[in-house]
Design a protein around this motif. Structure first.
Motif: not given
Length: 396
Positions: A192-196, A203-206, A225-228, A233-238
Motif C-alpha cells: 500500500l505504501n508503494k502504491l501511495a 499526481g494520481v489521486l487514489i 492505506i492512509v495509515n501507510t 492528501d491524495h487519498i479519498i477513502t470509502l
C-alpha cells in the motif's frame, strides 16, 4: 449474546434482489434459469440476521411513527471516529466525513469530480464490475494494471506496470479495492505504501474502496492505506456499514477526505443528500454495539471458507481455490476441467440451478472463473456445492 448463523431465514417475498429479483437478474443476462428452487450466491449481501442492537434501534425509530427529513447528530460522527480508532488505529476528523447514499454512487461521483472525459483511470483486474462501468460509462479511459497470479492461486501487484501507467500524463485516478474483490487479497503495508508513493509522485489521486475492511479472516490484519503513508492528501477513502453489518438496503457509505480542496470538489460534485432516520440509527447502533456480532460472524465465515476448500478438494479437485484473506467471496478457477466457460456456466447455472457470478464480468482475467459469495447459512452453502459437484462428476 450468542448468534446462530446456521439459522435459515426465508427471504423470498421481502423485496430481496438476490431472492426476488428474477426479472432483473434475467434482464442483466446473469442466468437463463431462475425459479423457486434457485440458490442465489451471486450478490455480496448476507443471508444472516443483523445484530440485535441494530434491530432494537430500528424498532425504536419505527415506533416514533414519523420519518421526515433527518440531519446527522454529533453521535453519528463520534461513532465513526470511535470505530475506526479502536479497530484500525485511524484518527478521523469529523469535518473529513462526507455521507454518500452508496459506494458505487460514491465511486461514480469521484470519477466525474476528479477527471475529465478521456482521462485515464487505473484499476486492477480481475475487479468488481461497477468499477469498469464507472470509468467507461463516464467517458474515461480504462487503464488495467492486471494483478499477477501464481500457480498457488496467489495474486500480487505488478508494480513495474503500475508505475509505467501512473507516469502516463493521461492517468489522473487510481481506484484501489482493498480487501480486493474478487480475489480476497488484503494488501500489505509495504504494498500500500508503494502504491501511495507512486501515485503521489505522479499526481494520481487514489480512491480507496475499503468497505470490506472489517470482513477479514480472524488471523489477518487490515490496514487503511492512509495509515501507510506520511502524506495521505491524495487519498479519498470509502467506508461503509453496508457490507460489514448486512445493511446494504439502508444506503450508508462514508467518504473520508482530509485534503480541503479535494473535499470541496467532491462535495460540490456529490450534491445535497440527506440520510433516512433508519440509516442514522443503524450506523450509531452497529458502531457502538455491533462488535460482538462481527467477531462471531468472522469466526463463522472462516469455518465456512474452510468447509468450501475441503469440499472442493475432495469432490471437485480440478477446481483451484485459495483461502481469501478478506471479504466473504471466493474465487473459483475451473480451468482444470478443460471445458469452455460457457459449459461451466451451463452446468452450474442451468443444470445445478445455482446462481454465482461469471468471472468474465470481472475482466478477461476472470474468464475461467466463478465468484461465489459464501455469506449464507452453511446448510445453504452445502446444498449449493452438492448440486454443483454432481454436475461435474462425469469429468473426473
Amino acid at each position: 449474546m450468542k448468534y446462530n448463523f446456521d439459522e435459515v431465514i426465508n427471504r423470498r417475498g421481502t423485496y430481496s434482489l438476490k431472492w426476488d429479483g428474477e426479472e432483473l437478474i434475467k434482464q442483466a443476462g446473469l442466468t437463463e434459469r431462475y425459479d423457486e428452487e434457485t440458490i442465489p450466491l451471486f450478490t455480496a449481501d448476507m443471508d444472516f440476521p443483523v445484530p440485535q442492537p441494530l434491530v432494537d434501534a430500528l424498532h425504536k425509530t419505527v415506533d416514533h411513527r414519523i420519518y421526515g427529513y433527518s440531519v446527522f447528530p454529533e453521535e453519528y460522527y463520534t461513532a465513526i471516529q470511535h470505530w475506526f480508532k479502536k479497530r484500525h488505529n485511524w484518527d478521523i476528523k469529523k469535518d473529513d466525513i462526507i455521507y454518500s447514499p452508496g459506494t458505487v454512487h460514491a465511486v461514480n461521483v469521484a470519477v466525474k469530480a476528479y477527471t475529465d472525459p478521456g482521462d485515464g483511470v487505473i484499476i486492477q483486474r480481475p475487479i468488481y464490475p461497477p468499477f469498469t462501468s464507472a470509468i467507461e460509462g463516464n467517458g474515461r479511459q480504462l487503464i488495467n494494471n492486471a494483478l499477477f497470479y501464481n500457480e498457488e492461486g496467489y495474486y500480487s501487484i505488478d508494480f513495474k506496470d503500475f508505475e509505467e501507467k501512473a507516469k502516463d500524463e493521461r492517468t489522473k485516478l487510481f481506484i484501489l479495492c482493498n480487501p480486493h474483490n474478487p480475489t480476497g487479497r488484503i494488501f500489505t503495508k509495504e504494498e500500500l505504501n508503494k502504491l501511495a508513493t507512486i501515485c503521489a509522485d505522479n499526481g494520481v489521486l487514489i480512491i480507496a474502496d475499503e468497505i470490506h475492511g472489517d470482513l477479514i479472516r480472524c488471523d489477518q490484519t487490515f490496514i487503511p492505506i492512509v495509515n501507510t503513508t506520511e502524506n495521505p492528501d491524495h487519498i479519498i477513502t470509502l467506508t461503509a456499514i453496508n457490507k460489514t453489518f448486512n445493511v446494504a438496503g439502508l444506503h450508508c457509505t462514508n467518504v473520508i477526505i482530509s485534503n480541503p480542496d479535494l473535499k470541496k470538489t467532491y462535495s460540490e460534485a456529490l450534491g445535497f443528500h440527506l440520510p433516512s432516520p433508519f440509516t442514522i440509527a443503524a450506523l450509531i447502533a452497529v458502531y457502538h454495539e455491533g462488535e460482538d456480532w462481527l467477531e462471531q460472524l468472522k469466526e463463522y465465515l472462516d469455518e465456512t471458507i474452510q468447509y468450501v476448500i475441503q469440499f472442493i478438494s475432495e469432490r471437485m479437485p480440478k477446481v483451484k481455490v485459495t483461502r481469501p484473506e478478506g471479504t466473504y467471496v471466493m474465487w473459483l478457477d475451473f480451468t482444470g476441467y478443460g471445458i469452455t466457460p460457457e459449459e461451466v456456466h451451463d452446468r452450474i447455472y442451468n443444470k445445478a440451478n445455482v446462481l454465482l457470478e461469471d468471472g468474465k464480468l470481472f475482466g478477461e482475467e476472470g474468464l475461467d472463473y466463478q465468484r461465489i459469495c459464501i455469506s449464507s447459512p452453511r446448510p445453504i452453502i452445502k446444498e449449493a456445492l452438492e448440486r454443483i459437484a454432481k454436475e461435474f462428476e462425469d469429468l473426473k
